[in-house]
Design a protein around this motif. Sequence first.
Motif, mmCIF file in Angstrom:
data_model
loop_
_atom_site.group_PDB
_atom_site.id
_atom_site.type_symbol
_atom_site.label_atom_id
_atom_site.label_comp_id
_atom_site.label_asym_id
_atom_site.label_seq_id
_atom_site.Cartn_x
_atom_site.Cartn_y
_atom_site.Cartn_z
ATOM 1 N N ILE A 60 0.852 -1.193 0.000
ATOM 2 C CA ILE A 60 0.000 0.000 0.000
ATOM 3 C C ILE A 60 0.885 1.239 0.000
ATOM 4 C CG2 ILE A 60 -1.698 1.309 1.355
ATOM 5 C CD1 ILE A 60 -2.745 -1.371 2.399
ATOM 6 N N ASP A 61 0.507 2.246 -0.778
ATOM 7 C CA ASP A 61 1.260 3.503 -0.846
ATOM 8 C C ASP A 61 1.185 4.215 0.500
ATOM 9 O OD1 ASP A 61 2.418 5.908 -1.390
ATOM 10 O OD2 ASP A 61 1.095 6.446 -3.053
ATOM 11 N N LEU A 62 2.293 4.201 1.228
ATOM 12 C CA LEU A 62 2.332 4.756 2.581
ATOM 13 C C LEU A 62 2.053 6.251 2.597
ATOM 14 C CD1 LEU A 62 2.897 3.803 5.493
ATOM 15 C CD2 LEU A 62 5.286 4.434 5.139
ATOM 16 N N SER A 63 2.380 6.951 1.508
ATOM 17 C CA SER A 63 2.193 8.397 1.476
ATOM 18 C C SER A 63 0.718 8.791 1.540
ATOM 19 C CB SER A 63 2.830 8.994 0.220
ATOM 20 O OG SER A 63 2.125 8.604 -0.949
ATOM 21 N N LEU A 64 -0.192 7.893 1.125
ATOM 22 C CA LEU A 64 -1.617 8.186 1.235
ATOM 23 C C LEU A 64 -2.013 8.433 2.687
ATOM 24 C CD1 LEU A 64 -3.131 5.491 -1.173
ATOM 25 C CD2 LEU A 64 -2.995 7.956 -1.583
ATOM 26 N N ILE A 65 -1.340 7.734 3.598
ATOM 27 C CA ILE A 65 -1.634 7.867 5.026
ATOM 28 C C ILE A 65 -0.787 8.964 5.653
ATOM 29 C CG2 ILE A 65 -1.631 6.649 7.240
ATOM 30 C CD1 ILE A 65 -1.983 4.045 5.568
ATOM 31 N N GLU A 66 0.513 8.938 5.380
ATOM 32 C CA GLU A 66 1.421 9.885 6.022
ATOM 33 C C GLU A 66 1.117 11.336 5.632
ATOM 34 O OE1 GLU A 66 5.465 7.222 6.701
ATOM 35 O OE2 GLU A 66 5.254 8.368 4.844
ATOM 36 N N ASN A 67 0.628 11.552 4.419
ATOM 37 C CA ASN A 67 0.342 12.908 3.947
ATOM 38 C C ASN A 67 -1.146 13.214 3.929
ATOM 39 O OD1 ASN A 67 3.118 13.119 3.467
ATOM 40 N ND2 ASN A 67 2.903 12.417 1.360
#
Length: 359
Positions: A75-82
Amino acid sequence: MLYFFSGYGLKGGLIVFPIQENANGRGLEIDFKSCSLLQQKLEKQLSLYDQETQPYVISELVKQVIRNEIIDKKIDLSLIENFEEDERYDWILFKNCFDTSFMPLTPINDTPPENELWKIPAAILMGLISSTGHKVASYKGEMKGRLAHMVMPALNNEVYKSRSTKQLMPHTEIVNGLWPEEIFSNNAGYCIAPNVFGLASIRNPAKCATRVWYLEGILKSLPFSIVRDLMRPEFSTTSQSSFDVEHNLEGVSVISQFGDRMSIRFSYSKLKGDTIRAKNALKRLKEYLDDANNVDRLVVEPGQVLILNNRTLLHGRDDLKNDSFYDGNDRWLIRMYGFSHDGWKKLPKKEHLQHVATL
């Protein structure tokens, strides 16, 4: 729109992990698939720390476990972190976060139950908020400064009973708080509003929904003249009813703009216009919010966590008066606030208790 990311399960078989945008594109759903995985990896480690005195140790510990799970699932972690910074989504719903089979009975007052199994969902909620780039914190004058707020039908007294079961009208959390961009420093000890907040669902037998209204929809629907009046510093607010003390804030706007980012603060009962044009603008905003076509209903099922952007949406709740029995099986959510680094720095707090604002 539906996206599928593949990964390998514990037994080596190929499995599919869905990430799904909701129908209007304002929310994101992420399914961990197995509610026991996170729990099994955390239970032993979490028993070593106290949630109310070492929350940042716990949140970092849980965040690392969650981060590894997300990476393993491709899963694209940046979807959550950003999440909050990008403003691509107004909320994220995480599914299958924890097992609710052995949870204690739903409490009937705002005191956490003695059975501490509820601390697993609370820790996972803390870790997910941390995963979005925010630090959890609470307010001394709200629920005795506890990080984890018990949200359920309560029998403390008639005021609590009504407040905890009535339909909640649209509002933002801590409407009398400033956004961190509104002040350079906080020597005056202003209340700072959380950027996000999270709800972990332990029980929801009546499928009671969290209702949401989007700032994006408000900006598109209201005339420019009304939006302009909502952006004028001609409004006053006071503390929400869950606070034991009253903090007033004057000379603020409903809608604020910081660079290219827009934010909203609102409460049906705790915010008022101080001029004729401000009162008229509030009236027009409430007319928009009263239209049933402008609300989304999010049912947070047991084992799920919902993280909401407190700056880009308003939220409320379905009426629970006819679905509250005080028998240990009522709806039960755990709520926590999350602050940006700038907001957390500007929270007035004591050196030895960094997660509790002195308000």
